[in-house]
Scaffold this motif. Sequence first.
Motif, PDB file in Angstrom:
ATOM      1  N   ASP A 191       0.864  -1.178   0.000  1.00  0.00           N
ATOM      2  CA  ASP A 191       0.000   0.000   0.000  1.00  0.00           C
ATOM      3  C   ASP A 191       0.905   1.234   0.000  1.00  0.00           C
ATOM      4  OD1 ASP A 191      -1.822   1.965   0.396  1.00  0.00           O
ATOM      5  OD2 ASP A 191      -2.881   0.962   2.023  1.00  0.00           O
ATOM      6  N   THR A 211      -0.278   4.591   1.752  1.00  0.00           N
ATOM      7  CA  THR A 211      -0.288   4.572   3.219  1.00  0.00           C
ATOM      8  C   THR A 211       1.129   4.546   3.771  1.00  0.00           C
ATOM      9  OG1 THR A 211      -2.364   3.378   3.137  1.00  0.00           O
ATOM     10  CG2 THR A 211      -1.228   3.397   5.227  1.00  0.00           C
ATOM     11  N   LEU A 212       2.005   3.774   3.135  1.00  0.00           N
ATOM     12  CA  LEU A 212       3.386   3.724   3.617  1.00  0.00           C
ATOM     13  C   LEU A 212       4.024   5.108   3.535  1.00  0.00           C
ATOM     14  CD1 LEU A 212       4.960   0.390   2.341  1.00  0.00           C
ATOM     15  CD2 LEU A 212       4.016   0.949   4.560  1.00  0.00           C
ATOM     16  N   GLN A 234      12.740  11.068   1.369  1.00  0.00           N
ATOM     17  CA  GLN A 234      13.108  10.140   2.440  1.00  0.00           C
ATOM     18  C   GLN A 234      12.095   9.017   2.563  1.00  0.00           C
ATOM     19  OE1 GLN A 234      13.526  12.914   5.721  1.00  0.00           O
ATOM     20  NE2 GLN A 234      15.572  12.127   6.137  1.00  0.00           N
ATOM     21  N   PRO A 244      12.701  -0.252   0.173  1.00  0.00           N
ATOM     22  CA  PRO A 244      13.075  -1.537   0.787  1.00  0.00           C
ATOM     23  C   PRO A 244      12.008  -2.613   0.604  1.00  0.00           C
ATOM     24  CG  PRO A 244      13.461   0.257   2.315  1.00  0.00           C
ATOM     25  CD  PRO A 244      12.704   0.833   1.164  1.00  0.00           C
ATOM     26  N   ASN A 245      10.762  -2.187   0.435  1.00  0.00           N
ATOM     27  CA  ASN A 245       9.695  -3.163   0.268  1.00  0.00           C
ATOM     28  C   ASN A 245       9.506  -3.570  -1.180  1.00  0.00           C
ATOM     29  OD1 ASN A 245       8.733  -3.454   3.022  1.00  0.00           O
ATOM     30  ND2 ASN A 245       8.292  -1.275   2.824  1.00  0.00           N
ATOM     31  N   ALA A 286       2.457   7.310   6.187  1.00  0.00           N
ATOM     32  CA  ALA A 286       2.932   6.935   7.523  1.00  0.00           C
ATOM     33  C   ALA A 286       4.333   7.495   7.741  1.00  0.00           C
ATOM     34  CB  ALA A 286       2.923   5.421   7.677  1.00  0.00           C
ATOM     35  N   ALA A 287       5.179   7.359   6.722  1.00  0.00           N
ATOM     36  CA  ALA A 287       6.541   7.870   6.848  1.00  0.00           C
ATOM     37  C   ALA A 287       6.544   9.392   6.980  1.00  0.00           C
ATOM     38  CB  ALA A 287       7.372   7.433   5.640  1.00  0.00           C
ATOM     39  N   ARG A 307      13.262   5.303   2.209  1.00  0.00           N
ATOM     40  CA  ARG A 307      13.319   4.545   3.462  1.00  0.00           C
ATOM     41  C   ARG A 307      12.131   3.625   3.673  1.00  0.00           C
ATOM     42  NH1 ARG A 307      18.229   4.817   6.106  1.00  0.00           N
ATOM     43  NH2 ARG A 307      19.071   6.914   5.970  1.00  0.00           N
ATOM     44  N   ALA A 308      10.987   3.983   3.107  1.00  0.00           N
ATOM     45  CA  ALA A 308       9.785   3.200   3.414  1.00  0.00           C
ATOM     46  C   ALA A 308       9.297   2.379   2.229  1.00  0.00           C
ATOM     47  CB  ALA A 308       8.666   4.117   3.906  1.00  0.00           C
ATOM     48  N   ALA A 351      16.219 -11.779   5.621  1.00  0.00           N
ATOM     49  CA  ALA A 351      16.636 -11.000   6.787  1.00  0.00           C
ATOM     50  C   ALA A 351      15.595  -9.936   7.113  1.00  0.00           C
ATOM     51  CB  ALA A 351      17.985 -10.341   6.520  1.00  0.00           C
ATOM     52  N   SER A 352      14.978  -9.400   6.066  1.00  0.00           N
ATOM     53  CA  SER A 352      14.034  -8.310   6.317  1.00  0.00           C
ATOM     54  C   SER A 352      12.639  -8.816   6.613  1.00  0.00           C
ATOM     55  CB  SER A 352      13.996  -7.370   5.115  1.00  0.00           C
ATOM     56  OG  SER A 352      13.411  -8.025   4.024  1.00  0.00           O
ATOM     57  N   SER A 353      12.311 -10.009   6.155  1.00  0.00           N
ATOM     58  CA  SER A 353      10.954 -10.502   6.424  1.00  0.00           C
ATOM     59  C   SER A 353      11.022 -11.980   6.760  1.00  0.00           C
ATOM     60  CB  SER A 353      10.059 -10.264   5.220  1.00  0.00           C
ATOM     61  OG  SER A 353      10.584 -10.910   4.087  1.00  0.00           O
ATOM     62  N   ARG A 354      11.553 -12.250   7.914  1.00  0.00           N
ATOM     63  CA  ARG A 354      11.671 -13.635   8.329  1.00  0.00           C
ATOM     64  C   ARG A 354      10.320 -14.257   8.558  1.00  0.00           C
ATOM     65  NH1 ARG A 354      15.297 -12.865  13.027  1.00  0.00           N
ATOM     66  NH2 ARG A 354      15.878 -11.032  11.869  1.00  0.00           N
ATOM     67  N   GLY A 355      10.230 -15.537   8.276  1.00  0.00           N
ATOM     68  CA  GLY A 355       8.980 -16.218   8.636  1.00  0.00           C
ATOM     69  C   GLY A 355       8.342 -16.924   7.474  1.00  0.00           C
TER      70      GLY A 355
END
Lengths: 361, 272
Positions: B168, B171-172, B185, B193-194, B175-176, B189-190, B268-272
């Motif tokens: 989204d 929204t990101l 920025q 990376p995604n 939010a930032a 930054r927001a 590393a950024s989204s473990r699981g």
Amino acid sequence: MNMTVTSTLEKAAAEKAATVEFRSLRREFGPTVALDGLDLTVRPGEFLALLGPSGCGKTTALRMLAGFEHPDSGAVLVDGADVTGVPAHRRDAGMVFQSYSLFPHLNAVDNVAFGLRMRKVRTAERRARAAELLELVGLGDKRDRYPHQLSGGQQQRVALARALALRPRVLLLDEPLSALDAKVRLNLREEIRRLQQELGITTLFVTHDQEEALSVADRVAVMRAGRLEQCAAPAELYGRPATAFVAEFVGTMSRIPGELTDGTVAVLGRRLPAEGEAADGSVDVLVRPEALGVRADADGTGRVVATAFLGAVVRVTVRLADGTEAKADLPAHEATGLGAGAPVTVSLPDRPVLVAGRAQS
Amino acid sequence: MARRLTPWRWAVLGLAAVYFLVPLAASFVFTVDDPRHGVDFGAYTGIVSADGFGSSLLLSLELAVATIVVVLLLMVPAVTALRLGAPRLRPVVEVICSLPLVVPPIAFVAGIVTVLKWGPQYLSRTPLFQTFVAVQNPTFPVVLVLAYVVMALPFVYRALDSGLRAIDVRTLVEAARSCGASLPQALVRAVLPNLRGALLNASFLTLALVLGEFTVAQLLGFQPFAVWIYNVGGSQAQMSVAVSVLSLLVTWALLLALAGAGGRDRTASSRG
């Protein structure tokens, strides 16, 4: 632990609780008017709910305060200073969004620390503060979790901590509970209220859920079609709604037909002083279910249509002689024997009643 | 729902394997089979010492890196801006970015050749003349990068668009912004990376495209890896096939390396 954290935060926030003013804000999106001259003042440290049906402009108003929307005319003032032209990142307003808005690539601590990183606070310091804030929202043990490993309620708690991280002067909540399920929603709204009171931060809370608004806010501003209908404390809003719209949007309201002459209205066989704006002639009297009396009466002209058990009370729907339906809340023991089809008499208490122009049907 | 490998699935898998592996295996056998000595890896050892192998491979890799950098610098801000500011322009940009799929490379290169011939004639007395010379510098033909950027557009656009669709963006960014980040920025930054997965996909496709591209490079007279393979094939059949097999493995290894590097950061950024 929590106590010491909040007390230091409290001092920081209480010093600069801000006044927020909307001055005749106007905004159009193409043919639709989102805000049509909104005037509203939020007092320092107040928890104000913006309530209204979807499309009434409440979110637009909030986003103008956040700096994401710009008014066509009018101004937004914080502590008397016009911030209309200030870009969003210098507004000093923390915001919690309706949809989950955590940064997916950062864990909980780094999400909360994001704003501090933007302010170039040193790593150790910002992590310490972020951990403090996570404690504050009750997620001290989840600091290394990523957003997708958190439940919806936990994500919104982290978002709340993130919004508070920069010690904003205003906290903006844009339907933060609407994506959550009922139980979590109830818990979190109480928690938000508790935090807000501890921190004493001026807070605007947008919601379309009247129960939510009434239960947490100091004052509720009801909006309709880009304008303010009424802004009052929850009890006043419920007990003395200024307009028919507010009366029907907040709580349940039945419309019973009556005749208005010289400030009194003839309704249900008696004459009562009338309040509200309506021309003489045929009007509707607006009645709360708990104000309406229902009594089993073999000669009664009303008929029970349906009953619904709500716990302490039973909500009885009665069809009056002229065909209109009214709802009444009766204590459970009074409602026994009032099955569907039972003849009843309906009565009003000896109080001024709210009238409104006859609804077109 | 557990999926069992039914006989039907095995049959499809087997057919696909035959379709892909038989030509590959045949190529490999052809390169190592010597009627006189039996198995002989001479074709492979010969490649490394062959004239132009190293330089053409290096040129291809340089072109690939330059193309990836340029196309991402062009498309990431464009697609993000499109999503944030003008969602209604999206179909227009989509159509424009898909045009290179419709225009055959041969027509595309014919156009480029015409411009390259026409330009210097009319601009010989202006500083632009030097520009035309510079873009055709054989040690690093910028004109190829420009052409490849255009050819990579459809793939890069699609990869980025699906990446942006998964998050989204608005929204990101908001939010930032409410956390005190300026717009640049917030994007760096927001949002960026995604988009790691999408950027990786786009790089992938561009790399594969540039390493395998033949038509444009050949007709413009440059010699990256694909053209070199073709030229070698004319003189030494066995070696050209060996080079093809090798280039397949090299491309594969590069893609795996890229996936490995990106994949590790991603976990590393989204473990699981």
